[in-house]
Design a protein around this motif. Sequence first.
Motif, PDB file in Angstrom:
ATOM      1  N   VAL A 130       0.851  -1.191   0.000  1.00 12.53           N
ATOM      2  CA  VAL A 130       0.000   0.000   0.000  1.00 12.53           C
ATOM      3  C   VAL A 130       0.883   1.236   0.000  1.00 12.53           C
ATOM      4  N   GLU A 131       0.354   2.322  -0.572  1.00 10.00           N
ATOM      5  CA  GLU A 131       1.053   3.609  -0.579  1.00 10.00           C
ATOM      6  C   GLU A 131       0.336   4.531   0.391  1.00 10.00           C
ATOM      7  N   GLU A 169       8.240  14.005   6.979  1.00  7.55           N
ATOM      8  CA  GLU A 169       6.796  14.075   7.179  1.00  7.55           C
ATOM      9  C   GLU A 169       6.145  14.642   5.919  1.00  7.55           C
ATOM     10  N   GLY A 170       4.982  14.085   5.531  1.00  2.87           N
ATOM     11  CA  GLY A 170       4.275  14.568   4.348  1.00  2.87           C
ATOM     12  C   GLY A 170       4.583  13.775   3.089  1.00  2.87           C
ATOM     13  N   GLU A 171       5.654  12.982   3.106  1.00  3.95           N
ATOM     14  CA  GLU A 171       5.999  12.177   1.934  1.00  3.95           C
ATOM     15  C   GLU A 171       5.158  10.901   1.920  1.00  3.95           C
ATOM     16  N   THR A 172       5.013  10.313   0.743  1.00  3.01           N
ATOM     17  CA  THR A 172       4.266   9.070   0.573  1.00  3.01           C
ATOM     18  C   THR A 172       5.258   7.927   0.397  1.00  3.01           C
ATOM     19  N   ILE A 173       4.997   6.818   1.118  1.00  6.80           N
ATOM     20  CA  ILE A 173       5.883   5.654   1.031  1.00  6.80           C
ATOM     21  C   ILE A 173       5.080   4.410   0.686  1.00  6.80           C
ATOM     22  N   LYS A 174       5.787   3.393   0.182  1.00  5.50           N
ATOM     23  CA  LYS A 174       5.177   2.098  -0.110  1.00  5.50           C
ATOM     24  C   LYS A 174       5.553   1.148   1.019  1.00  5.50           C
ATOM     25  N   VAL A 175       4.543   0.417   1.547  1.00  8.91           N
ATOM     26  CA  VAL A 175       4.745  -0.476   2.685  1.00  8.91           C
ATOM     27  C   VAL A 175       4.240  -1.872   2.337  1.00  8.91           C
ATOM     28  N   ARG A 185      10.197   4.999  -1.204  1.00 12.15           N
ATOM     29  CA  ARG A 185       9.506   6.282  -1.254  1.00 12.15           C
ATOM     30  C   ARG A 185       8.810   6.375  -2.601  1.00 12.15           C
ATOM     31  N   VAL A 186       7.574   6.883  -2.608  1.00 11.16           N
ATOM     32  CA  VAL A 186       6.809   7.047  -3.832  1.00 11.16           C
ATOM     33  C   VAL A 186       7.008   8.449  -4.348  1.00 11.16           C
ATOM     34  N   LYS A 187       7.342   8.582  -5.603  1.00  7.73           N
ATOM     35  CA  LYS A 187       7.612   9.891  -6.181  1.00  7.73           C
ATOM     36  C   LYS A 187       6.360  10.523  -6.721  1.00  7.73           C
TER      37      LYS A 187
END
Length: 187
Positions: A130-131, A169-175, A185-187
Amino acid sequence: MAYSMSDLKKGLKIELDGIPYKIIEYQHVKPGKGAAFVRVKIKSYINGRVLEKTFHAGDKCEEPHLEEKQMQYLYDDGDFCQFMDTQTYEQLAISDELVADSKKWLLDGMMVDILFHNGKAIGLEVPPTVELKIVETAPNFRGDTQGSNKKPATLETGAVVTIPFHILEGETIKVDTLTGEYLERVK
């Protein structure tokens, strides 16, 4: 359809006494004396318990009536998670106990697979990855560029994962939802 001893294998779904199980371990035993038998470990879809069972020649077990349906997660009302069938717009409430650990990965609007046994929901499966957006984490300090250092981060669903120091903080990551590990990290 009834399964016999020779049909059993790892990953097969069977039903015993009205309860659906999945075979997680399989061992065919041929002793020096006597008839061969199969020893299996089975996991219940209803309560997650693992049992050990022995099948001899002539023993039968049934194929469970399982159905998997893709549904959209709507919201959590405190006691139940609400899902909607996107084809019929029919809503379904599933208890928090049944959702269990998957709840920390659920995001409004996410599509999940729900498993039904004889028309009753017995489990759900979230996507393998999930992102999610980071809503709280420690700030980045100068010099924290080494890849081996990690810090905790709270995601928008409330899940806490460990991430590298350079992610903010505020960045989107894939887990990974199975292990709960940060992937990228999702760009």
